[in-house]
Structure formats: structure tokens, C-alpha cells
Design an enzyme around this catalytic site. Structure first.
Site, mmCIF file in Angstrom:
data_model
loop_
_atom_site.group_PDB
_atom_site.id
_atom_site.type_symbol
_atom_site.label_atom_id
_atom_site.label_comp_id
_atom_site.label_asym_id
_atom_site.label_seq_id
_atom_site.Cartn_x
_atom_site.Cartn_y
_atom_site.Cartn_z
ATOM 1 N N ILE A 89 69.658 108.944 -23.852
ATOM 2 C CA ILE A 89 68.409 109.463 -23.568
ATOM 3 C C ILE A 89 67.510 108.731 -22.645
ATOM 4 C CG2 ILE A 89 68.272 110.344 -26.218
ATOM 5 C CD1 ILE A 89 66.369 108.008 -26.507
ATOM 6 N N GLU A 141 66.092 101.580 -22.048
ATOM 7 C CA GLU A 141 67.189 101.007 -21.063
ATOM 8 C C GLU A 141 67.569 101.839 -20.091
ATOM 9 O OE1 GLU A 141 68.992 98.262 -21.984
ATOM 10 O OE2 GLU A 141 67.772 97.867 -23.850
ATOM 11 N N HIS A 173 70.351 106.242 -32.628
ATOM 12 C CA HIS A 173 69.534 104.796 -32.396
ATOM 13 C C HIS A 173 68.255 105.177 -32.648
ATOM 14 C CE1 HIS A 173 67.916 101.169 -30.678
ATOM 15 N NE2 HIS A 173 68.996 100.555 -30.900
ATOM 16 N N GLU A 209 66.101 103.297 -35.424
ATOM 17 C CA GLU A 209 64.770 102.733 -34.752
ATOM 18 C C GLU A 209 63.722 103.994 -34.679
ATOM 19 O OE1 GLU A 209 65.481 99.859 -31.996
ATOM 20 O OE2 GLU A 209 66.852 98.700 -33.188
ATOM 21 N N HIS A 211 75.283 98.864 -35.158
ATOM 22 C CA HIS A 211 74.842 99.817 -35.903
ATOM 23 C C HIS A 211 75.614 100.971 -36.784
ATOM 24 C CE1 HIS A 211 70.891 98.792 -34.305
ATOM 25 N NE2 HIS A 211 71.061 99.046 -33.065
#
Length: 310
Positions: free
Chosen positions: A133, A137, A195, A226, A258
Site C-alpha cells: 500500500i 514506507e 500489516h 496495526e 508477523h
């Protein structure tokens, strides 16, 4: 390295770029080249100056899965673009530092990789983020690329993996096909774990949830570590739907911390598997990153081709 699942299979990824067809490369050898030499090159001439396809990934400290996922994507790109040199950069500084301290393995940041290209005299650089996405980052990669504006004859950057509704549909289709569940359709839930983030780009996960709702015959769900929908949201929805069995899979390029801990650690009461087990739901965890799926690697190749040829 555990690279057995990614040996080259005919038809895996188109091997044509700019009208040039390459010979199939050995993915295991390509991954070793990236780890040891910092680059992958097709063909016999290893000395000439080539355009660089810089693959920017979050990174992982799980060495075997790094080869099976990030390494596999890089090898697929090297095969599809035989006149290019494929290089690697990571965006997670904590992973870069951990690899250097633990293994003596050094990976460039995006800024370092671009500076190295400049120092080497490279004139064309194409940056392919593997991020799903346009979150923080991805934005960091964008800023790094913009900082080198004017330093190369050509400098381009591709969008994230889930950059369009068609991308979302294709990624979901690949994941659902890989899950290949057994059992009663009415009692088995398929759940992806993403994530997540607390910025606007998290909306992509709701687009994924909406697209999953259209898939059948099994019920499909998504939770994020998150962001939202949360893992608790996903568990509540699966239980409310009457699920007695759940197949879990990470919606992440790599299957690292994760996937192993937040998704699959049944002894952790806050993990996805732990919460489902506590509610009496039988759990199957598929600890496999997106980079291990041929269809996903092919999609990255398409994104790279659109960037190079656009």
C-alpha cells in the site's frame, strides 16, 4: 537457503522485456548472487554497464523466507528483464541493522542504493517497491527517489502492489487459490492477515475486505496487525458467521515475525490463531509470503514493465 518452492517453472513469469527473451535462470542461484554480490544479472557478460531495476522491500531477518519471497521476486524480474541489472534495497532500518550485526550481511537503504548507482555511472534507474500500500514506507521510497531527481537520464518509480482494483482482485485470487481449503463450506473461514497502518492508506484493507466478500464459496475475512479491521474484528466476524475452522494466511510479501507470531503462534492469546483457538475454532496456518506465489511475482513483473515502458 530454503528455496525449494521457487524453482523456475515454465510459464511462471513472462520472460520478455523490450523484445528480448532471456533463458530461464536458476532462482536459487539468483538469490545467492543477490545475497553475496548485491545484484542479479542474466547472460554471460557481467561487466557492461546496464540499466538498474532497484527492488525496494521492507525486508526481513528470516533468511530462508527472504530467499523464498524477496529473492524470488528479484529473480523473476531479472529473468523478465535480461538487459537490466537487478539490485536490492530495504526500507526497515531495524532489519538492516539486525542483519548487519547478527549475520554480517549488509543491505543498502534506498538512498544508499541510489547513491551507489550514481557512483557506478548508471544512467537509468527504475525503482520497484514491493510494498502493498502507499503507506509510510512507500512514501519514504518516494522521497528518496525524488531526492535524486536530475542525477540520472531516467529515474522512475512504480506504484504499490495493491495500486488498483484489478491489482486487488488478482492478489486476492492468488491468495484464495493458494489456501485450497478442505472441509464444509459453511463452517470454514478463510482469513488474510495484513500489516495495517494508522494513515489514510489503510483504506486499501477495506477495499480488500469488500473484494473478499464477493468471493465464494467459502466465507472470507481480513484483519490487520496495526490498523483496521483489527485481528479482533476478524475473529469476531468469523465466530459470528459460525466458523468452526479457519485457514489463516499472511497478506504480506514475506512470512516473517508477523506471520509467525501475530498470526500463527497459538500459545499467544493475542495472536490470530490464539484468539480463534480460545473460541473453539480449529485453525490451519499457512506461513507463506506473497512472494512465494507465481501469480504475485508475475504481477510485480507487469508493474515493472508498465514503469519501464511507460
Amino acid at each position: 537457503m530454503g528455496f525449494g518452492s521457487n524453482e523456475r517453472v515454465a510459464g511462471d513469469v513472462p520472460a520478455v522485456a523490450g523484445g528480448v527473451r532471456s533463458e530461464s535462470i536458476d532462482f536459487a542461484q539468483g538469490a545467492r548472487d543477490m545475497e553475496e554480490l548485491g545484484r542479479i544479472r542474466c547472460g554471460r557478460d557481467q561487466g557492461e554497464l546496464r540499466p538498474v531495476l532497484l527492488v525496494a522491500s521492507f525486508g526481513t531477518s528470516y533468511n530462508d523466507n527472504r530467499a523464498d519471497t524477496i529473492g524470488a521476486i528479484e529473480c523473476a524480474l531479472a529473468e523478465a528483464f535480461p538487459r537490466f541489472e537487478v539490485r536490492r534495497a530495504f526500507t526497515a532500518l531495524e532489519i538492516i541493522e539486525k542483519l548487519a550485526q547478527r549475520d554480517g550481511y549488509r543491505v543498502d537503504t534506498v538512498e544508499q542504493a541510489l547513491a551507489r548507482c550514481d557512483e557506478d555511472g548508471v544512467r537509468e534507474v527504475y525503482v520497484l517497491p514491493t510494498h502493498l500500500i502507499p503507506g509510510r514506507e512507500y512514501a519514504d521510497v518516494r522521497r528518496a527517489v525524488e531526492g535524486f531527481s536530475g542525477r540520472f537520464d531516467a529515474l522512475k518509480m512504480a506504484g504499490p502492489l495493491l495500486g488498483s482494483p484489478d491489482d486487488i482482485d488478482r492478489v486476492i485470487e492468488a491468495c484464495v487459490e493458494a489456501m485450497d481449503p478442505s472441509g464444509s463450506e459453511g463452517e470454514t473461514a478463510l482469513c488474510l492477515m495484513g500489516h495495517g497502518t494508522n494513515v489514510a492508506a489503510n483504506a486499501v484493507y477495506f477495499a480488500v475486505r469488500d473484494a473478499l466478500a464477493l468471493k465464494g464459496p467459502f466465507r472470507h475475512f481480513i484483519g490487520t496487525v496495526e490498523g483496521t479491521p483489527t485481528l479482533e474484528d476478524a475473529v469476531g466476524e468469523m465466530v459470528a458467521a459460525g466458523a468452526r475452522r479457519a485457514v489463516l494466511r499472511p497478506l504480506m510479501v514475506v512470512a516473517g515475525d508477523h506471520a509467525n507470531n501475530d498470526m500463527a503462534d497459538a500459545d499467544d492469546p493475542e495472536s490470530l490463531a490464539g484468539m480463534l483457538s480460545a473460541r473453539g475454532v480449529e485453525v490451519e496456518c499457512q506461513i507463506e509470503g506473497l512472494g512465494q506465489l507465481p501469480a504475485i511475482r508475475a504481477l510485480y513483473v507487469e508493474h515493472a514493465r508498465a514503469m519501464v515502458e511507460g
